[in-house]
Motif scaffolding. Structure first.
Motif, short mmCIF file in Angstrom:
data_model
loop_
_atom_site.label_atom_id
_atom_site.label_comp_id
_atom_site.label_asym_id
_atom_site.label_seq_id
_atom_site.Cartn_x
_atom_site.Cartn_y
_atom_site.Cartn_z
N LEU A 7 -22.15 -42.87 61.77
CA LEU A 7 -21.02 -42.92 60.54
C LEU A 7 -21.33 -44.05 59.64
CD1 LEU A 7 -17.65 -42.52 62.74
CD2 LEU A 7 -18.60 -41.04 61.16
N LEU A 8 -21.93 -45.25 60.06
CA LEU A 8 -22.02 -46.34 58.91
C LEU A 8 -23.37 -46.23 58.39
CD1 LEU A 8 -20.90 -49.24 61.36
CD2 LEU A 8 -19.73 -48.10 59.61
N MET A 9 -24.35 -45.81 58.98
CA MET A 9 -25.69 -45.73 58.15
C MET A 9 -25.81 -44.62 57.24
SD MET A 9 -27.91 -48.07 59.08
CE MET A 9 -29.60 -47.15 58.70
N ASN A 10 -25.35 -43.49 57.44
CA ASN A 10 -25.53 -42.22 56.61
C ASN A 10 -24.28 -42.36 55.52
OD1 ASN A 10 -28.10 -40.71 56.84
ND2 ASN A 10 -27.23 -41.00 59.06
N GLY A 11 -23.34 -43.10 55.89
CA GLY A 11 -22.11 -42.96 54.97
C GLY A 11 -22.69 -44.02 53.93
N PHE A 12 -23.41 -45.22 54.32
CA PHE A 12 -23.95 -46.18 53.31
C PHE A 12 -24.99 -45.34 52.50
CE2 PHE A 12 -27.32 -49.25 52.43
CZ PHE A 12 -26.69 -49.99 51.70
N PHE A 13 -25.89 -44.82 52.85
CA PHE A 13 -26.97 -43.97 51.97
C PHE A 13 -26.55 -42.85 51.43
CE2 PHE A 13 -30.16 -46.05 55.07
CZ PHE A 13 -30.40 -46.77 54.12
N THR A 14 -25.45 -42.13 51.86
CA THR A 14 -25.00 -40.96 50.96
C THR A 14 -24.05 -41.44 49.83
OG1 THR A 14 -23.43 -40.42 52.65
CG2 THR A 14 -25.47 -39.52 52.90
N MET A 15 -23.02 -42.50 50.14
CA MET A 15 -22.01 -42.74 49.14
C MET A 15 -22.12 -43.99 48.33
SD MET A 15 -20.68 -39.78 49.50
CE MET A 15 -19.06 -40.08 48.63
N ALA A 16 -22.97 -44.80 48.86
CA ALA A 16 -23.12 -46.18 48.27
C ALA A 16 -23.23 -45.91 46.73
CB ALA A 16 -24.13 -46.97 48.80
N SER A 17 -24.30 -45.19 46.43
CA SER A 17 -24.77 -45.00 44.97
C SER A 17 -23.41 -44.60 44.22
CB SER A 17 -25.90 -44.03 45.01
OG SER A 17 -25.58 -42.85 45.57
N VAL A 18 -22.69 -43.43 44.96
CA VAL A 18 -21.48 -42.71 44.18
C VAL A 18 -20.52 -43.85 43.84
CG1 VAL A 18 -19.68 -41.29 44.39
CG2 VAL A 18 -22.03 -40.65 45.41
N PHE A 19 -20.24 -44.85 44.91
CA PHE A 19 -19.38 -45.77 44.60
C PHE A 19 -19.64 -46.83 43.68
CE2 PHE A 19 -18.61 -50.06 45.84
CZ PHE A 19 -17.20 -50.47 45.68
N GLY B 65 -26.61 -38.11 64.98
CA GLY B 65 -26.59 -37.01 63.94
C GLY B 65 -25.06 -36.47 63.74
N MET B 66 -24.39 -36.36 64.61
CA MET B 66 -22.97 -35.93 64.61
C MET B 66 -22.15 -36.94 63.57
SD MET B 66 -22.43 -32.85 65.94
CE MET B 66 -24.21 -32.86 65.15
N GLY B 67 -22.43 -38.26 63.98
CA GLY B 67 -21.82 -39.34 62.99
C GLY B 67 -22.36 -38.96 61.51
N SER B 68 -23.60 -38.83 61.61
CA SER B 68 -24.06 -38.85 60.14
C SER B 68 -23.44 -37.32 59.29
CB SER B 68 -25.87 -38.41 60.24
OG SER B 68 -26.35 -39.58 60.65
N LEU B 69 -23.40 -36.45 60.23
CA LEU B 69 -22.90 -35.37 59.48
C LEU B 69 -21.43 -35.60 59.02
CD1 LEU B 69 -22.67 -32.35 59.09
CD2 LEU B 69 -21.92 -32.00 61.35
#
Length: 442
Positions: free
Chosen positions: A211-223, A337-341
């Motif tokens: 949840l934290l790692m892929n939340g960071f990589f997928t949405m930090a740039s958007v923020f 992977g489920m957290g990443s999804l």
């Protein structure tokens, strides 16, 4: 011998370009969609489509490879990846992009599974610890290089074209190899309920790490883009986190060996939460400078990047050391992977509902939940702990569990859930027995 060694290390050529392409795509996807005016929720869903493809890969890729072989399978997945990447340049329809991203995720993780299978077989004659360490180094260097490409302000057309080129580069050493293909890797055996009973902190830790790692990589740039920062500043922000994540691996590993995984997971979670709180407080104070986000990137780099490896180490602490941990590692990778999804979907919704404070608020909530959960768990005595091994999760495939050197020496039995549960219960009983009796009150 030298020829075999060269063939072995040439596989890292493939891994380098796969990781670099993944780093570029994962961190640029949100930027491109945000510049197109797409809302955060839709961006999160589209980013999640990549991890839907990753999930499908775990189910279907084995069948494709078993039917056509590793080399032909690699060519098939590489060709489909290139087609899907270039397909983005032909339309702006978000439904089509969603389908293409499912294909990209499916092919990327299938390609990674094949390369990792080769690494597992080649490392049988050498130390797996060395192979996995090199794998980690290649991951951090190549992923950071992919992020660095963002600073060149590439167009959407250039990004997808470059991603296709990188995968084609990764295909060269695999499709041209003259060595025998590895054996078909066994299908993953997943038993999350039993694993939760044996090592609840490991399972929850790996899920929250996703949840934290892929939340960071997928949405930090958007923020950051929505805070009016440019792509070069965003690239530097992500590279700061990656650099710190690499630097702290060894110190955190040593800390956890001495003080325990529970303490390390709790402290890393607190550091992540403190970083997010710092970002929100400075934003509340009206400070708009980019440096406040660089500060949070330092906290995130220290706190986030070790959570998955610590979770795997915690699980290994709670099963007999002479027992194989491959199935446990695969279950934890599935949980990650489920957290990443779910991460980009939840974070996209949060950012739409709460606004500019939603991004850091998300990290405060989930990092705090993990810290509290870790605090409530029993510590494992030092003499019961296994060795700590740095395990890359952000861009790793399922076969990386077979590279774990903890399965090299003294492992004589396959994983047995009932025996592992009895061992975990024994540790808890010993801890309860070791607690001093309360003094009687007068």
């Amino acid at each position: 011998m030298a020829e075999q060694s060269n063939k072995f290390y040439s596989l890292f050529f493939s891994v380098f370009f796969l990781f670099a392409g993944f780093g570029l795509f994962l961190n640029s996807a949100g930027v491109e969609l945000s510049q197109m005016g797409v809302n955060n929720t839709a961006i999160g869903i589209l980013n999640a489509a990549f991890f839907i493809g990753a999930t499908l890969s775990a189910v279907v890729a084995h069948r494709v490879v078993s039917g056509v072989g590793h080399i032909r399978g690699f060519s098939v997945f590489g060709a489909i990846f290139a087609i899907a990447a270039l397909g983005h340049t032909m339309t702006d329809n978000l439904w089509v992009w969603g389908v293409l991203r499912v294909l990209l995720g499916f092919c990327y993780y299938s390609l990674l599974m094949i390369v990792e299978s080769w690494l597992v077989e080649r490392s049988a004659a050498v130390a797996r610890a060395k192979t996995l360490a090199l794998y980690n180094v290649v991951y951090y260097i190549s992923f950071t290089a992919g992020i660095g490409l963002l600073s060149f302000k590439l167009s959407s057309h250039d990004i997808f074209t470059l991603a296709a080129i990188m995968v084609m580069m990764a295909m060269l050493p695999v499709t041209m190899t003259g060595s025998k293909a590895p054996e078909q890797p066994p299908r993953q055996r997943i038993s999350l309920p039993r694993l939760f009973a044996i090592a609840p902190l490991a399972l929850v830790g790996s899920f929250v790490a996703g949840l934290l790692m892929n939340g960071f990589f997928t949405m930090a740039s958007v923020f950051l883009l929505q805070q009016q920062f440019n792509v070069r500043q965003i690239s530097f922000y992500l590279m700061i986190a990656m650099a710190l994540g690499f630097v702290v691996q060894l110190p955190i590993a040593r800390f956890s060996d001495h003080f325990g995984r529970r303490s390390a997971i709790g402290i890393c979670s607190v550091i992540s939460a403190v970083g997010a709180v710092t970002g929100i407080v400075l934003m509340f104070m009206g400070i708009q400078a980019m440096w406040i986000h660089y500060v949070t990137a330092v906290f995130f780099g220290i706190g986030l990047f070790t959570l998955y490896a610590l979770s795997v180490a915690r699980a290994n602490d709670q099963i007999p050391h002479e027992m194989s941990t491959v199935e446990v590692s695969r279950s934890l990778l599935f949980s990650y992977g489920m957290g990443s999804l779910l991460a980009p979907i939840i974070l996209g919704l949060t950012m739409d509902q709460i606004g500019r404070y939603g991004f850091y608020g998300y990290f405060i909530v989930f990092a705090s939940i993990l810290a509290v959960f870790a605090w409530r768990q029993q510590a494992v005595p030092e003499d019961r702990r296994s060795m700590h091994v740095n395990m890359p999760a952000t861009a790793a495939g399922p076969a990386v569990a077979d590279l774990d050197p903890r399965n090299d020496c003294g492992v004589t039995r396959p994983f047995d859930e009932e025996e592992a549960q009895a061992y975990a219960n024994q540790i808890v009983q010993e801890q309860e027995t070791a607690k001093p009796e309360p003094e009687p009150t007068v």
